[in-house]
Design an enzyme around this catalytic site. Structure first.
Site, PDB file in Angstrom:
ATOM      1  N   LYS B 165       0.823  -1.347  -0.023  1.00 17.75           N
ATOM      2  CA  LYS B 165       0.024  -0.105  -0.025  1.00 17.75           C
ATOM      3  C   LYS B 165       0.947   1.173   0.084  1.00 17.75           C
ATOM      4  O   LYS B 165       0.605   2.092  -0.641  1.00 17.75           O
ATOM      5  CB  LYS B 165      -0.920   0.139   1.408  1.00 17.75           C
ATOM      6  CG  LYS B 165      -2.047  -0.989   1.360  1.00 17.75           C
ATOM      7  CD  LYS B 165      -2.821  -0.869   2.548  1.00 17.75           C
ATOM      8  CE  LYS B 165      -1.800  -0.958   3.937  1.00 17.75           C
ATOM      9  NZ  LYS B 165      -1.574  -2.336   4.053  1.00 17.75           N
ATOM     10  N   GLU B 191       1.439   4.959  11.326  1.00 12.31           N
ATOM     11  CA  GLU B 191       2.388   3.993  10.521  1.00 12.31           C
ATOM     12  C   GLU B 191       3.865   4.291  11.176  1.00 12.31           C
ATOM     13  O   GLU B 191       3.892   4.771  11.823  1.00 12.31           O
ATOM     14  CB  GLU B 191       2.353   4.279   9.080  1.00 12.31           C
ATOM     15  CG  GLU B 191       0.959   3.874   8.489  1.00 12.31           C
ATOM     16  CD  GLU B 191       0.768   2.425   8.266  1.00 12.31           C
ATOM     17  OE1 GLU B 191       1.647   1.810   7.493  1.00 12.31           O
ATOM     18  OE2 GLU B 191      -0.220   1.733   8.844  1.00 12.31           O
ATOM     19  N   ARG B 192       4.770   3.443  10.454  1.00 12.58           N
ATOM     20  CA  ARG B 192       6.132   3.516  10.916  1.00 12.58           C
ATOM     21  C   ARG B 192       6.764   4.976  10.696  1.00 12.58           C
ATOM     22  O   ARG B 192       6.677   5.704   9.743  1.00 12.58           O
ATOM     23  CB  ARG B 192       7.151   2.533   9.953  1.00 12.58           C
ATOM     24  CG  ARG B 192       6.829   1.179  10.391  1.00 12.58           C
ATOM     25  CD  ARG B 192       7.408   0.239   9.354  1.00 12.58           C
ATOM     26  NE  ARG B 192       6.201   0.243   8.473  1.00 12.58           N
ATOM     27  CZ  ARG B 192       5.764  -1.004   7.969  1.00 12.58           C
ATOM     28  NH1 ARG B 192       6.360  -2.070   8.458  1.00 12.58           N
ATOM     29  NH2 ARG B 192       4.885  -0.909   7.035  1.00 12.58           N
TER      30      ARG B 192
END
Lengths: 271, 477
Positions: B165, B191-192
């Protein structure tokens, strides 16, 4: 979560495919048992006949070698599919060999469509026998060849069929049963014929054609059964693999659904 | 902002702390819903609390926009009389913000004089909403063909963990932002952090940073931050839409984390968990947010949202709720990824509202439908192939299978942002080239070209070039 209904349907399909494949396999197994032995023995016999014929016509010019170049080609294929890549190999062989001025006689329905597609000159077509054909039953199939050969309409008769080597290996071959070029024949003895050579030849040649053709037919029949047996065994195994895989997913999704419902209940309970 | 810190009327006292949810008791002057409260911690840091729930006896329930370490009962929080406000405008460009609108890129604070707006707003009114269906070229074949993006539309990229994604989002940022004249906002939600840092460096490198705003509330931050960071980014993009009348791009990676953060605090807020443990007001939470991401008669916001699908379960309430808001859906499939087909878009379950012969060209529409039809047929045949093998197929089916396999291969494309992984240079393919290529395959123009030549290429010309290349002679010594 996969659609359970959909999975169930696919499981059912795989299951019945597996069953059908197994049934077909069993039929082939029983058929091959009988014909395997015959192929082996008849092959020896046919070879011997061939040997004799070759010796008889040694060094004699049988027919006019300059006759119009025309071949009569017998193509022997199964009636139905489900025989793995046997038909594909046969078609490849046929396409590499057949020319537009050949006469073709087809035995077995499966290959019909492909031959007609290329506009070949198909004289006749027969169904492939469903049980091991008897020697006495091939008359109608081979008579025309005799006639054509004797009336010098053709100078070559060939068979394209699948040779049975063993249960796992079948090979598509082109066999020129009879060719008029006598120089190819080898023999060391010069025979004396009684009453005369022509008489012997008139009786021997049809017989030789019959034997050669019957040999090809038996080979083709046995190959078909063997190929079908192997193909169906693979199909059965594949279907079973899919069945196991699908059942696994089905059970997982079902349990997942149950667990989720329990979780929802328990979560609600605490309030 | 604050008149008198010791004024008892605007002070609340902590009576309970449960994770990030903090309960306070006020004297009688109770803060409003969504009002921000400031709490000074012992170590001098300020903690912002957002009012979520009013209870009896002048007690309120708040969510902390930061960690609650070091908090204890009896501490005092002061009312601000306004919701969380974040800086907007030209000065925010090229900067990185957190949920509270504070810069986190180490380039100094943003000047005090900057405009500030509340992160909670009403969505644009019905009569102000406007959409002109117009296609947005992305340069990615599979997207332009199967799921064409709409200018001013909402696009969702669905996929389980690790199916690519973020790569697609980054490729889109690269392809669209470079051509795009207006401003872009990127919201990193849960997210990261590393990905955020990478993105920043890449943007600086490609010199698009000066028209971009990055807003991050990554996975290391408390749920309160992750819940509100989308709103922060959205407020910043709304400014450009409403005040500057621009077309803005809004990238959100990953919108699912917004729902997830909501569910993390839901129970602590005293709400009864709903299906699969999500907050009962999931649909409202999502609706409030998504309804604001829309195009008005002033300007537009085109948003690309990555949606994580937990455990590849597309029936999970969060993806389902997000799904209904989108104009175009791109579904990434693990099965396709396992075949080495990147981007792993599943063409059969990806769709777009734009897929209409009145909007895109008739040729494009017909090609898309034909491609889907062939692939569907191939899928139906797959069970037969798996059980009986290719030989049992009829001639027509064999052709369909060979074309379908070529289509599948041709749907792949090397990406610019994944050059380090694939070792192949990225390709940008125009819509026209895409449609031409696929039309050719569907019509059987390229039936004689070998299948593997369709893999990881750009336009169809490349396939033809590859196929006409003389086979290299192998020298055996």
């Amino acid at each position: 979560m996969k659609n359970l209904q959909y999975l169930k349907r696919r499981i059912k399909t795989s299951n019945s495919v597996s069953k059908i494949a197994k049934a077909i396999e069993m039929i082939s197994v029983s058929k091959i048992h009988k014909s395997q032995e015959i192929v082996k023995r008849y092959g020896l016999y046919a070879n011997k006949v061939k040997d004799i014929v070759y010796r008889v016509i040694f060094n004699r010019s049988l027919y006019n070698e300059n006759c119009e170049y025309k071949r009569l080609v017998y193509i022997i294929s199964p009636d139905r599919g489900l025989v793995g890549n046997l038909i594909m190999n046969l078609i490849k062989k046929v396409n590499s060999y057949l020319k537009s001025n050949d006469y073709v006689i087809i035995i077995g329905r499966k290959i019909m469509k492909d031959i007609i597609k290329y506009g070949h000159n198909v004289l006749m077509s027969f169904d492939m026998p469903t049980v091991l054909p008897k020697y006495t039953e091939i008359g109608t199939m081979i008579n025309i060849a005799n006639k054509f050969f004797i009336t010098k309409k053709v100078n070559k008769i060939c068979m394209i069929y699948t040779k049975f080597i063993n249960v796992f290996v079948q090979k598509s071959v082109i066999e020129e049963i009879f060719s008029v070029k006598s120089s190819e024949f080898k023999s060391t003895v010069n025979y004396i014929f009684e009453p005369n050579f022509q008489f012997i030849l008139q009786n021997l040649l049809p017989f030789y054609l019959n034997v050669g053709f019957y040999n090809a037919l038996v080979n083709a029949y046995t190959s078909e059964q063997a190929a079908r047996m192997i193909a169906m065994k693979t199909a059965k195994d594949n279907a079973n693999d899919i069945l196991i895989y699908l059942t696994n997913i089905y059970n997982k999704s079902r349990q997942e659904k149950i667990t989720n419902e329990i979780l929802d209940l328990v979560n609600g309970q605490e309030f | 902002m604050l008149k008198n810190l010791s004024d008892v009327n605007i002070q609340g006292i902590i009576i309970r702390i449960q994770g990030v949810v903090v309960d306070l008791k006020f004297h009688d002057n109770v803060p409003e819903i969504y009002e921000a409260l400031i709490l000074k911690k012992d170590n001098g840091e300020n903690l912002i609390l957002e009012t979520i729930l009013e209870m009896h006896n002048s007690e309120i329930r708040t969510i902390a926009m930061g960690t609650t370490n070091g908090l204890r009962r009896g501490m005092k929080a002061i009312r601000t009389f306004s919701p969380i406000k974040v800086p907007v405008g030209e000065k925010t460009l090229g900067r990185i913000f957190n949920v509270l609108g504070e810069t986190i890129d180490g380039l100094g604070k943003i000047s005090k004089s900057v405009d500030k707006q509340s992160i909670h707003k009403m969505p644009p009114k019905f009569i102000n909403q406007k959409t002109v269906p117009e296609m947005l070229e992305t340069g990615i074949k599979v997207i332009d063909l199967i799921s064409p993006f709409m200018k001013g539309g909402k696009i969702g990229i669905f996929g389980g963990a690790g199916v690519g994604k973020t790569v697609i989002v980054k490729e889109l940022i690269r392809n669209i932002t470079a051509v795009h004249k207006g401003h872009s906002v990127f919201a990193g939600v849960g997210e990261r952090t590393r990905e955020g840092a990478d993105l920043w460096l890449e943007m600086k490198e490609s010199k698009v940073m000066d028209k971009t705003i990055l807003v991050f509330g990554q996975m290391n931050e408390p749920p309160g931050n992750r819940m509100r960071v989308v709103l922060t980014a959205l407020t910043m993009s709304e400014y450009f839409r409403d005040e500057k009348c621009e077309d803005v791009l809004l990238f959100i990676d990953n919108i699912f984390r917004f729902a997830q953060a909501g569910s993390e605090v839901s129970v602590l807020l005293g709400r009864m968990p709903s299906a699969v443990g999500y907050q009962p007001n999931l649909a409202k939470d999502m609706g409030d947010l998504q309804e604001r991401i829309t195009s008005t008669n002033k300007g537009s916001i085109t948003s690309v949202q990555a949606v994580y699908v937990p455990a590849d379960d597309y029936t999970d309430p969060a993806p389902v709720t997000i799904f209904s808001h989108l104009d175009a859906v791109l579904t990434l499939d693990r099965v396709i990824m396992e075949q080495g087909l990147y981007p792993a878009v599943n063409p059969l379950i990806s769709s777009s509202r734009l897929l209409d012969p009145n909007i895109i060209s008739k040729e494009h529409y017909n090609t898309t439908v034909a491609v889907k039809k062939i692939l569907q047929k191939y899928k139906d045949l797959q069970d037969i192939i798996a059980i009986l093998g290719m030989d049992e197929l009829s001639d027509e089916d064999k052709i369909i299978v060979s074309r379908a396999r070529k289509l599948q291969k041709f749907l792949t494309q090397p990406m610019f942002v994944a050059e380090t992984f694939t070792g192949l240079k990225g390709r940008y393919v125009t819509v026209e080239e895409t449609v031409n290529g696929f039309k050719g395959i569907v019509d059987g123009k390229y039936d004689n070209l070998p299948e593997q030549n369709f893999y990881m290429v750009g336009a169809i010309e490349e396939v033809i070039k590859k196929s006409t290349k003389p086979i290299q002679k192998i020298c055996l010594k």
